[in-house]
Structure formats: structure tokens, C-alpha cells
Write a protein that holds these residues in place. Structure first.
Motif, PDB file in Angstrom:
ATOM      1  N   TRP A 129       0.786  -1.317   0.015  1.00  0.00           N
ATOM      2  CA  TRP A 129      -0.013   0.014   0.177  1.00  0.00           C
ATOM      3  C   TRP A 129       0.925   1.111   0.032  1.00  0.00           C
ATOM      4  CZ3 TRP A 129      -4.597   1.743  -1.218  1.00  0.00           C
ATOM      5  CH2 TRP A 129      -4.973   3.026  -0.697  1.00  0.00           C
ATOM      6  N   GLN A 130       1.780   1.437   0.649  1.00  0.00           N
ATOM      7  CA  GLN A 130       2.913   2.400   0.745  1.00  0.00           C
ATOM      8  C   GLN A 130       3.494   2.410  -0.391  1.00  0.00           C
ATOM      9  OE1 GLN A 130       5.276   1.736   4.226  1.00  0.00           O
ATOM     10  NE2 GLN A 130       3.691   2.910   5.511  1.00  0.00           N
ATOM     11  N   ALA A 131       4.084   1.476  -0.852  1.00  0.00           N
ATOM     12  CA  ALA A 131       4.507   1.508  -2.414  1.00  0.00           C
ATOM     13  C   ALA A 131       3.658   2.064  -3.451  1.00  0.00           C
ATOM     14  CB  ALA A 131       5.384   0.289  -2.947  1.00  0.00           C
ATOM     15  N   PHE A 132       2.491   1.969  -3.522  1.00  0.00           N
ATOM     16  CA  PHE A 132       1.628   2.399  -4.431  1.00  0.00           C
ATOM     17  C   PHE A 132       1.236   4.032  -4.232  1.00  0.00           C
ATOM     18  CE2 PHE A 132       0.163  -1.855  -5.322  1.00  0.00           C
ATOM     19  CZ  PHE A 132       0.232  -1.832  -6.954  1.00  0.00           C
ATOM     20  N   GLN A 133       1.241   4.260  -3.080  1.00  0.00           N
ATOM     21  CA  GLN A 133       1.143   5.526  -2.392  1.00  0.00           C
ATOM     22  C   GLN A 133       2.340   6.539  -3.066  1.00  0.00           C
ATOM     23  OE1 GLN A 133       0.364   5.673   1.822  1.00  0.00           O
ATOM     24  NE2 GLN A 133      -1.997   5.932   1.530  1.00  0.00           N
ATOM     25  N   VAL A 134       3.475   6.087  -2.940  1.00  0.00           N
ATOM     26  CA  VAL A 134       4.655   6.801  -3.203  1.00  0.00           C
ATOM     27  C   VAL A 134       4.663   6.801  -5.113  1.00  0.00           C
ATOM     28  CG1 VAL A 134       7.216   6.417  -3.661  1.00  0.00           C
ATOM     29  CG2 VAL A 134       5.949   6.191  -1.525  1.00  0.00           C
ATOM     30  N   MET A 135       4.342   5.599  -5.471  1.00  0.00           N
ATOM     31  CA  MET A 135       4.186   5.907  -6.971  1.00  0.00           C
ATOM     32  C   MET A 135       3.191   6.754  -7.340  1.00  0.00           C
ATOM     33  SD  MET A 135       4.960   1.912  -8.367  1.00  0.00           S
ATOM     34  CE  MET A 135       3.550   1.210  -7.580  1.00  0.00           C
ATOM     35  N   ALA A 136       1.944   6.946  -6.736  1.00  0.00           N
ATOM     36  CA  ALA A 136       0.870   7.795  -7.221  1.00  0.00           C
ATOM     37  C   ALA A 136       1.439   9.175  -7.240  1.00  0.00           C
ATOM     38  CB  ALA A 136      -0.273   7.618  -6.445  1.00  0.00           C
ATOM     39  N   ARG A 137       2.139   9.465  -5.946  1.00  0.00           N
ATOM     40  CA  ARG A 137       2.766  10.883  -5.659  1.00  0.00           C
ATOM     41  C   ARG A 137       3.656  11.334  -7.039  1.00  0.00           C
ATOM     42  NH1 ARG A 137       5.278  10.721  -0.583  1.00  0.00           N
ATOM     43  NH2 ARG A 137       4.180   8.944  -0.003  1.00  0.00           N
TER      44      ARG A 137
ATOM     45  N   PHE B 187       3.515   9.978 -10.028  1.00  0.00           N
ATOM     46  CA  PHE B 187       2.836  10.089 -11.381  1.00  0.00           C
ATOM     47  C   PHE B 187       2.114  11.510 -11.294  1.00  0.00           C
ATOM     48  CE2 PHE B 187       2.548   5.157 -11.518  1.00  0.00           C
ATOM     49  CZ  PHE B 187       3.317   5.209 -12.696  1.00  0.00           C
ATOM     50  N   ARG B 188       1.628  11.932 -10.120  1.00  0.00           N
ATOM     51  CA  ARG B 188       1.044  13.109 -10.105  1.00  0.00           C
ATOM     52  C   ARG B 188       1.897  14.391 -10.470  1.00  0.00           C
ATOM     53  NH1 ARG B 188      -2.250  10.644  -5.763  1.00  0.00           N
ATOM     54  NH2 ARG B 188      -0.674  11.570  -4.259  1.00  0.00           N
ATOM     55  N   ALA B 189       3.283  14.033 -10.067  1.00  0.00           N
ATOM     56  CA  ALA B 189       4.302  15.236 -10.381  1.00  0.00           C
ATOM     57  C   ALA B 189       4.535  15.405 -11.657  1.00  0.00           C
ATOM     58  CB  ALA B 189       5.583  14.789  -9.286  1.00  0.00           C
ATOM     59  N   VAL B 190       4.158  14.323 -12.626  1.00  0.00           N
ATOM     60  CA  VAL B 190       4.510  14.596 -13.951  1.00  0.00           C
ATOM     61  C   VAL B 190       3.372  15.469 -14.785  1.00  0.00           C
ATOM     62  CG1 VAL B 190       4.942  13.406 -16.411  1.00  0.00           C
ATOM     63  CG2 VAL B 190       6.005  12.428 -13.903  1.00  0.00           C
ATOM     64  N   PRO B 191       3.564  16.439 -15.115  1.00  0.00           N
ATOM     65  CA  PRO B 191       2.579  17.169 -16.126  1.00  0.00           C
ATOM     66  C   PRO B 191       2.056  16.450 -17.304  1.00  0.00           C
ATOM     67  CG  PRO B 191       4.316  18.234 -16.495  1.00  0.00           C
ATOM     68  CD  PRO B 191       4.945  17.101 -15.412  1.00  0.00           C
ATOM     69  N   ARG B 192       0.677  16.162 -17.502  1.00  0.00           N
ATOM     70  CA  ARG B 192      -0.005  15.684 -18.540  1.00  0.00           C
ATOM     71  C   ARG B 192      -0.524  16.704 -19.467  1.00  0.00           C
ATOM     72  NH1 ARG B 192      -0.659  12.794 -14.457  1.00  0.00           N
ATOM     73  NH2 ARG B 192      -2.593  13.328 -13.481  1.00  0.00           N
ATOM     74  N   PRO B 193      -0.783  16.665 -20.754  1.00  0.00           N
ATOM     75  CA  PRO B 193      -1.584  17.516 -21.658  1.00  0.00           C
ATOM     76  C   PRO B 193      -2.695  17.850 -20.700  1.00  0.00           C
ATOM     77  CG  PRO B 193      -0.677  15.644 -22.905  1.00  0.00           C
ATOM     78  CD  PRO B 193      -0.429  15.349 -21.641  1.00  0.00           C
ATOM     79  N   GLY B 194      -3.159  19.042 -21.028  1.00  0.00           N
ATOM     80  CA  GLY B 194      -4.404  19.660 -20.465  1.00  0.00           C
ATOM     81  C   GLY B 194      -4.278  19.983 -18.920  1.00  0.00           C
ATOM     82  N   ASP B 195      -3.216  19.524 -18.352  1.00  0.00           N
ATOM     83  CA  ASP B 195      -3.272  20.078 -16.784  1.00  0.00           C
ATOM     84  C   ASP B 195      -2.541  21.328 -16.902  1.00  0.00           C
ATOM     85  OD1 ASP B 195      -3.859  17.712 -16.115  1.00  0.00           O
ATOM     86  OD2 ASP B 195      -1.783  16.827 -15.675  1.00  0.00           O
TER      87      ASP B 195
END
Length: 90
Positions: free
Chosen positions: A21-29, A31-39
């Protein structure tokens, strides 16, 4: 010792799930740090996509802010597999 033997698989599974669970939370953070088109950027930079836009490094500008006409130095290392270019090469 018999109680520990019976509880060990459950304890191991609980720790494994917690770490997963902690590993998925770190990975989610991440992925949110990388800007995507439209952000929209948090810094307020709403210029959007820079694809195709020219970026000039400040080192290439002279005192008046124009591109320098001076010859630029290049560095070649031993073991380069490219053949040396001549001034007439395109």
C-alpha cells in the motif's frame, strides 16, 4: 513457539500488504508530479505545450541580447566513432 508459528503467516501477510500500500502511494505521488497534456501548472505557467518552440540558451547571446556570431568551441573525446567533419560538410 507454537502460537508464533500459527500467527507468522498472518503477520507476514499484514506487513506485506502495508508495504505494498505504501509503495502504491509513493508511485501515485510520482505520477501526479509529471504534467500531462491539459493539466494546469501549479506555478501559474499556462502557456501550454512547448512542442516546436525554440529555446535559446543565454550563453549563446551577446551583450545586446542577439545570437553571438563568434565561433563556438567544441570538445571531442578520444574514441569517438564519428569521422571528423570538414568545414564544407553539410
Amino acid at each position: 513457539m507454537d502460537v508464533f508459528t500459527k500467527l507468522f503467516p498472518y503477520l507476514y501477510g499484514a506487513v506485506f500488504l502495508l508495504l505494498l500500500w505504501q509503495a502504491f502511494q509513493v508511485m501515485a505521488r510520482g505520477f501526479r508530479a509529471v504534467p500531462r497534456p491539459g493539466d494546469r501548472s501549479a506555478a501559474g505557467n499556462t502557456s501550454g505545450d512547448r512542442t516546436g518552440r525554440l529555446t535559446i540558451h543565454p550563453e549563446l547571446l551577446d551583450a545586446e541580447g542577439q545570437l553571438t556570431r563568434e565561433d563556438l568551441l567544441t570538445v571531442r573525446f578520444n574514441g569517438d566513432n564519428e569521422r571528423p567533419g570538414t568545414q564544407g560538410d553539410n
